[in-house]
Scaffold this motif. Sequence first.
Motif, short mmCIF file in Angstrom:
data_model
loop_
_atom_site.label_atom_id
_atom_site.label_comp_id
_atom_site.label_asym_id
_atom_site.label_seq_id
_atom_site.Cartn_x
_atom_site.Cartn_y
_atom_site.Cartn_z
N LEU A 171 -37.98 -111.41 14.77
CA LEU A 171 -38.10 -112.82 15.13
C LEU A 171 -36.95 -113.64 14.55
N LYS A 173 -41.38 -106.87 12.27
CA LYS A 173 -41.67 -107.82 13.34
C LYS A 173 -41.09 -109.19 13.00
N HIS A 217 -46.44 -116.22 20.05
CA HIS A 217 -46.75 -115.26 21.12
C HIS A 217 -45.98 -113.96 20.92
N ARG A 218 -44.70 -114.07 20.57
CA ARG A 218 -43.89 -112.87 20.33
C ARG A 218 -44.40 -112.08 19.14
N GLY A 277 -33.91 -113.06 16.50
CA GLY A 277 -34.02 -113.76 17.76
C GLY A 277 -33.72 -115.25 17.61
#
Length: 293
Positions: free
Chosen positions: A197, A193, A216-217, A200
Amino acid sequence: MKTWRTATKIAICERTLFVSKSNSNLQYRDPFTRVGVRLDGEDMLAFQLHEAGCRTMSAQWNYPGVRSPFWRLYWNDRPGAWIECSGRRFALVPSRLLLVPAHAVFDTHGAPRPVTHFWIHFSLYPDLTAKKNIPVWVPCGKGLGRQVVTLAKKIRQPASSTPRQLHHLCGALLHQVFANSEVDSHAPRLPLKLCALLNGIELSLAKPIPVTGLAHRAGKSRGGFIRWFKDYMEVSPARYVLSRRLDHACRLLKFSSATIEEISEKLGFANRSHFSRTFQKQMGSGPAFFRKN
């Protein structure tokens, strides 16, 4: 061998796959067979190659306090030269490659007699976050040694290879180096995870990246996310985003012809003045001076 009347047989990599005639046009969109090893994980490394070179090194290769936002791979055909990092000496010798992480601070020391010096400058995505930016020796066995010597010769004879061929050869060498167990200590051990991120963030540096959106992501509260992020990355999310922007800025200033205004816009700064002030504060010089020197 059993006869299959309703299937079309296709041999691929020593496996025999049987495909229904109704799908014999092979319009398959899913690349995963569920029996192979998936290689598309978020934590897989990608290399951005900047430069490869090979030249004769002299005793004048003496530069104190070298620090770069990119990684370096060094190899010399004879002993004599070395670099010093964190009080340790790392000799450049034919039997080993030397991998120098981004942001490692080191001094270079030339050889007393001329030697052939080979190097590759590159960046990694996602960026590896070794707690100690210490160079790593990579044993140069027969196969890897031949690969280095061949590549060094090709670089010294540019007419023998195209830039694209050299790009592939340098990439192949780096993959061999990072496949070595000695280098694995630099590999990130991050949750998938978090890797997603980080990827991203790399793709969104031109846009605002609020911590609340990242939290939030990640499915966490703002405070919980900041603590979780710092546990793995050792810096706050905001500090990490800024460091990635400045690293990209350094590479663009060094390797591109983009103007400072274009770079500031591309990396999400309000304007050139904001970019220059931030760059000066973090890097110790303004972007124009950095590019010139």
